[in-house]
Design a protein around this motif. Structure first.
Motif, PDB file in Angstrom:
ATOM      1  N   ILE A  82     -88.544  17.055 -17.612  1.00 38.22           N
ATOM      2  CA  ILE A  82     -90.064  17.532 -17.544  1.00 38.22           C
ATOM      3  C   ILE A  82     -89.789  18.717 -16.520  1.00 38.22           C
ATOM      4  O   ILE A  82     -90.793  19.469 -16.590  1.00 38.22           O
ATOM      5  N   THR A  85     -83.513  10.060 -11.428  1.00 37.84           N
ATOM      6  CA  THR A  85     -83.795  11.488 -11.435  1.00 37.84           C
ATOM      7  C   THR A  85     -84.857  11.545 -12.484  1.00 37.84           C
ATOM      8  O   THR A  85     -85.987  12.339 -12.297  1.00 37.84           O
ATOM      9  N   VAL A 107     -83.856  16.159  -6.370  1.00 40.61           N
ATOM     10  CA  VAL A 107     -82.891  15.546  -7.495  1.00 40.61           C
ATOM     11  C   VAL A 107     -81.511  15.586  -6.984  1.00 40.61           C
ATOM     12  O   VAL A 107     -80.748  14.526  -7.296  1.00 40.61           O
ATOM     13  N   VAL A 108     -80.969  16.677  -6.824  1.00 42.09           N
ATOM     14  CA  VAL A 108     -79.546  16.764  -6.283  1.00 42.09           C
ATOM     15  C   VAL A 108     -79.141  15.854  -5.094  1.00 42.09           C
ATOM     16  O   VAL A 108     -77.904  14.953  -5.213  1.00 42.09           O
ATOM     17  N   ALA A 159     -85.779  20.402  -7.245  1.00 40.24           N
ATOM     18  CA  ALA A 159     -84.480  20.294  -7.568  1.00 40.24           C
ATOM     19  C   ALA A 159     -83.589  19.726  -6.653  1.00 40.24           C
ATOM     20  O   ALA A 159     -82.558  19.100  -6.745  1.00 40.24           O
ATOM     21  N   ASN A 209     -79.184  12.206  -6.493  1.00 40.92           N
ATOM     22  CA  ASN A 209     -78.025  12.192  -7.213  1.00 40.92           C
ATOM     23  C   ASN A 209     -76.794  11.713  -6.440  1.00 40.92           C
ATOM     24  O   ASN A 209     -75.922  10.965  -6.612  1.00 40.92           O
ATOM     25  N   GLY A 239     -89.036  12.969 -12.392  1.00 39.69           N
ATOM     26  CA  GLY A 239     -89.663  13.802 -13.538  1.00 39.69           C
ATOM     27  C   GLY A 239     -90.866  12.772 -13.954  1.00 39.69           C
ATOM     28  O   GLY A 239     -92.220  13.543 -14.019  1.00 39.69           O
ATOM     29  N   PHE A 292     -81.100  16.835 -14.048  1.00 37.29           N
ATOM     30  CA  PHE A 292     -82.555  17.113 -13.845  1.00 37.29           C
ATOM     31  C   PHE A 292     -83.392  16.569 -14.896  1.00 37.29           C
ATOM     32  O   PHE A 292     -83.056  16.576 -15.916  1.00 37.29           O
ATOM     33  N   PRO A 293     -84.384  16.058 -14.257  1.00 31.80           N
ATOM     34  CA  PRO A 293     -85.424  15.454 -15.281  1.00 31.80           C
ATOM     35  C   PRO A 293     -86.005  16.418 -16.272  1.00 31.80           C
ATOM     36  O   PRO A 293     -86.268  17.539 -16.070  1.00 31.80           O
TER      37      PRO A 293
END
Lengths: 341, 669
Positions: B132, A269, A314-315, A311, A318, A273, B129-130
């Motif tokens: 940034i 994750t 990301v989830v 998001a 994960n 970013g 969550f990153p």
């Protein structure tokens, strides 16, 4: 004393996963994971809804600037739905999100969903390539270093590796990106400086994202390799004289992977970013670039959509990491389910 | 890195800090940066803002060593004078994350169990969550600029601190004194203030410090995106961005701030690591991976330095135990299962190799069960590992002979060695719970050795594994093959390990403390299995244990080791009933109940005797008998000369002047 007592499995199967008649534990695990995913996405959706409403002062004034007419501001307030009661605003917003309708960009006047759709592919391409690089460099490098420095062998190599990995691991992605662009794009001209084409254009941005995180993963993998090599089961395997390849591949690697993925799960994750920033260096037309430009332009509909989609990625990543952990580690909750004999 | 200087520093915390790799470098660099932050803007603040439109984008010149930016401003001056703002922003952001994160974390930890679970899950989710992404989101709300960047980055990193704080508070909160505080009616808030905060101050500061560099990097990321510090203010991030944008014309303009950021990061990492090491006494002596061997080697060096004089280079063990002719009596027709002659295991160290096992010789006859007893550190396990050629680096073995089934192992080429050992010897180690590979099924671990060395097919090997599992009394063996190690109990795992050893059809089985980690009823099962194997297959067994009860149940003959040497050897019955060596006597006297045997001179009701003193460390040079210092019978000769293992009047062999010399049995109380 009867033998049957101790012939029962030590922990009982699926301590973490309650046994339900007829439902395989794997499905219970996946179902639970899916429910978690939905809850997190819902929280993110609430957050994106609140974003515009949390802006100090009047968001419409903020967007249009101090010299905008009262009529224009009222118009924008209506467009953003800010004139409605709070709950109505939220229900309308949620309805739109579920219909994949994020409104129209203030800046480009294009539908946000269309913008997102055009950026999703490049984003996944970049993230996917970077993840592959992190896995290959991080695991192979860490394993090799672990094997070379086991039992405190090669102490000089060990200090050098720790130093170099520490430095590379602390380089921010965009600095790595600048360096790589300068060497391989500007000087050597092997890759394009910016843009999404040709196909090789993904190499430099992906490498810039992957290198620092691969160094981080390599550190974890190296320590875990040392750890595994010191375990009784490796000594046992050596006492069986299985040969090095078999010992490393079957006894060391799976255990290292399980531990490294558990410890290093957030690397993936963090990678997303880092991608958000690196995309700006290479003008890679992904979601990250879209989001940063939207924040710069106060283009709130695009910010909402891009943040929500990122998001979601990301989830999902994960969840995939969790599933991967359960596949390599029979002791994890899902692994217990998969392992039922 | 700072080795020699470290010795002179008295204060342990300081010494640990200085000894940590990079501790001094990190501290020095950090100090330099702080000085630069104070004086930088004073010295270079003005030159940094002087624009000279005649020389924009200069690469290098005598006036501008690192070139100029788009407005002709000196890059070096700007980089140096930006130190203050950059560090201030980084420290502020780190402080925000630490304070907010620890606030949330301790608050969650103070909740009731149910709410705590939800809070913990929320922290975990936000952690995935990153930062940034969170920061961008917050910047969109707060607005771009230095203030927005600091708050956004600070809050973005807060979940990490929250988890740290929650973990820590929960672990501290579960300790005894908290429980007693609760019992006396201290409220939760008071509890936090009085007990938790002082305990958490250290990790809070350390984690905050460690994150300063991260915060600088994250803020520079926002600068890079144009969302951080806005002109005319400038920090390293904005300078770096400008440099990156002009990379074609002035390649070094971006390198200077990038270098400074990396320098800050590296120095903080070194400093933080050294600081945490200094504050954590458990890390003082050795690094995380340096094991006991390294520690021993270091202790040895220290001990050596204190030791007076010429004893340092001890001659090879010329006396006694090394006598190869002594213990060997060639009477067997069948080749002995194991022959070890004059085994010496050394640890290389600064002051020359140090012997951990010295002059051990013994034979294991075919089909025999030999017990090796002794305190931990007596060299039992090292001896067994040496037979299996499994000694860890950097230990060295020398031996006149190590034979397995009549085949000399020390001179065998690696390929043959693997075959001979793979089929001739099986080893079972202590702690069955860690002896099986947790990542693969029992079946594949049981069969891999046989498939490799005996060329069995998968099916043949599995069929044999089922049979072997039956022999070690694992019910439903077919199903067991498909299970993972964690699905078995400790006793089952140990029996599976035995079955695994048997898969090789070994001539010799070495079982190193096979029952130590198991409870008593399971111990009995494992011993039963070993006895069966010995009886039905004629497998010779070396049983290593410090438990004389276990030895008594299984062994034909017993070897007593002390400080790396064999001190007594003999038939089990005789040795347990009539021990000769003072150490063996003491060992037997320290056993609470010994089924079937009562050591001579002691009644079972007599109080338990502990052996006073401790065995010599491997780095201590003991010229005479290693046990002399603890021995109630020691005479002057014992401390001057090492006794050899010689035949005792009562049978067996013993290494003791008092027992074998002029003074015999009756002198022993």
């Amino acid at each position: 004393m009867t033998l049957t007592q101790t012939d029962q499995p030590a922990s009982g199967q699926g301590v973490g996963v309650p046994r339900r008649r007829g439902v395989p534990p794997v499905l219970v695990f996946l179902g639970r994971r899916l429910a978690q995913l939905v809850v997190v996405v819902w929280i993110v959706e609430v957050a994106t809804f609140l974003m515009v409403r949390l802006i100090p002062g009047d968001p419409a004034r903020e967007v249009l600037g101090p010299r905008a007419s009262a009529a224009a501001i009222a118009g924008l307030r209506r467009q953003l739905g800010l004139d409605q009661p709070f709950l109505t605003q939220y229900l309308r917003y949620t309805g739109h999100v579920l219909g994949l309708d994020f409104g129209t960009s203030f800046y480009t006047r294009l539908p946000v969903s269309q913008l997102l759709a055009s950026r999703l592919g490049p984003e996944l391409e970049l993230i996917g390539t970077a993840i592959a690089m992190v896995l290959v460099f991080g695991i192979a490098g860490g394993l090799l270093l672990g094997i070379l420095t086991r039992e405190a062998r090669h102490p000089r190599l060990e200090s050098l590796a720790v130093l170099v990995l520490g430095i590379v691991g602390s380089v921010p992605g965009y600095v790595a990106a600048t360096g790589l662009a300068f060497v391989f794009a500007v000087t050597l001209k092997w890759f394009p400086v910016a843009g999404n084409t040709p196909a090789s254009a993904v190499v430099l941005p992906a490498l810039a994202i992957a290198l620092p995180l691969a160094a981080l993963l390599a550190r974890i993998v190296r320590v875990e390799t040392l750890n595994a090599l010191a375990q009784n089961y490796v000594r046992g395997a050596r006492s069986k004289r299985l040969g090095r390849p078999a010992i490393y591949l079957r006894y060391v690697l799976p255990n290292v992977l399980a531990a490294a993925l558990t410890l290093g799960g957030t690397i993936f994750t963090q990678l997303i970013g880092s991608a958000i920033i690196v995309e700006s260096v290479f003008a890679w037309n992904g979601l990250g670039l879209l989001l940063t430009q939207a924040v710069l332009h106060l283009d709130f509909p695009v910010v909402e959509g891009a943040a929500l989609l990122l998001a979601l990625i990301v989830v999902v990543v994960n969840t995939l990491v969790d599933v991967a952990v359960s596949l390599v580690d029979p002791r994890s909750a899902a692994g217990r389910g998969l392992a039922v004999a | 890195m700072a080795g020699p200087a470290a010795g002179r520093i008295r204060h342990p915390v300081l010494r640990a800090f200085v000894r940590a790799p990079g501790g001094l470098i990190g501290a020095g660099l950090l100090l330099g940066l702080l000085v630069l932050a104070v004086v930088g803007p004073m010295i270079w603040g003005h030159p940094a803002t002087v624009t000279d439109l005649n020389v924009p984008y200069q690469v290098h010149s005598p006036e501008h060593p690192l070139g100029t930016d788009s407005l002709g401003r000196d890059v070096l001056a700007r980089t140096l004078s930006a130190t203050r703002l950059t560090l201030v922003l980084g420290l502020s952001a780190a402080a925000i994350s630490a304070v907010v994160g620890f606030g949330i974390g301790t608050a969650v930890a103070a909740l009731g169990p149910r709410a705590r679970g939800i809070g913990r899950r929320a922290i975990e989710s936000s952690l995935s969550f990153p930062p940034i992404l969170l920061a961008l989101f917050l910047v969109a709300i707060i607005g771009a600029g230095a203030r927005g960047a600091v708050i956004a980055i600070g809050l973005g990193a807060a979940p990490g601190f929250a988890r740290l704080a929650e973990n820590f508070a929960t672990s501290v909160g579960s300790r005894e004194f908290i429980a007693s505080a609760k019992a006396t009616g201290v409220g939760r808030v008071r509890l936090m203030q009085r007990y938790l905060l002082p305990n958490m101050a250290e990790p809070l500061v350390l984690a905050g410090l460690a994150y300063v560099a991260g915060a600088i990097i994250d803020i520079s990321g926002l600068d890079f995106l144009g969302l951080g510090v806005q002109p005319p203010a400038y920090d390293w991030g904005t300078l770096l961005t400008a440099g990156v944008q002009s990379i074609y014309v002035t390649p070094f303009a971006g390198m200077a701030p990038a270098f400074m950021i990396m320098l800050t990061g590296t120095s903080l990492v070194f400093f933080g690591e050294a600081l945490s090491r200094a504050l954590n006494p458990r890390l003082w002596v050795t690094g995380p991976r340096r094991d006991r061997r390294a520690e021993r080697a270091r202790a040895g060096r220290a001990g050596k330095a204190g030791l007076a004089g010429p004893a340092a280079a001890r001659p090879a063990p010329a006396t006694g135990a090394a006598d190869p002719a002594g213990p060997v009596v060639a009477d067997a027709v069948v080749a002995d299962a194991v022959v070890v002659e004059n085994l010496r295991i050394t640890l290389p160290s600064g002051g020359g190799p140090r012997a951990l096992v010295d002059g051990v010789s013994f034979r294991l006859r075919a089909g025999e069960v030999l017990g090796i007893v002794g305190e931990s550190g007596s060299g039992k396990t090292l001896t067994s590992l040496a037979i299996g050629q499994l000694l860890p680096h950097p230990l060295r073995t020398t031996a006149t002979r190590i034979e397995l089934g009549g085949i000399e192992l020390t001179t065998l080429p690696p390929g043959r060695l693997a075959r001979v050992l793979g089929t001739g010897l099986a080893m079972i180690f202590q702690d069955p719970m860690s002896s099986m590979n947790p990542a693969s099924r029992a079946g594949s671990q049981l069969t891999d050795g046989a498939r490799r060395h005996r060329g069995l097919s998968r099916e043949e090997a599995r069929a044999e594994a089922v049979q072997r599992l039956g022999e070690v009394r694992i019910g439903d063996a077919r199903r067991a093959l498909r299970r993972y190690p964690h699905q078995f109990s400790g006793g089952m795992q140990q029996r599976i390990m035995i079955a695994m050893g048997l898969m090789a059809r070994p001539r010799v089985l070495i079982a190193d403390e096979p029952t130590t980690a198991l409870d008593v009823t399971v111990q009995a099962q494992v011993l039963e299995v070993l006895r069966d194997i010995n009886a039905s297959e004629g497998t010779a067994i070396i049983l290593i244990s410090h438990n004389l009860g276990v030895i008594n149940q299984l062994c034909d003959r017993v070897l007593v080791m002390y400080a790396g040497r064999v001190v007594e050897e003999g038939d089990r019955e005789r040795l347990l009933a009539d021990p000769q060596h003072p150490y063996t006597k003491a060992l037997l006297a320290s056993v609470p109940v010994l089924p079937g045997t009562v050591p001579s001179g002691t009644s079972p009701a007599a109080e338990l005797k502990t052996i006073p003193g401790r065995p010599p460390r491997p780095d201590e040079d003991v010229p005479g008998c290693s046990f002399a210092a603890r021995c109630p019978l020691a005479i002057s000769r014992c401390t001057a000369e090492r006794p050899a293992l010689t035949a005792a009047a009562a049978g067996g062999k013993v290494a003791c002047f008092v027992v074998t010399g002029a003074i015999t049995g009756e002198a022993v109380r």
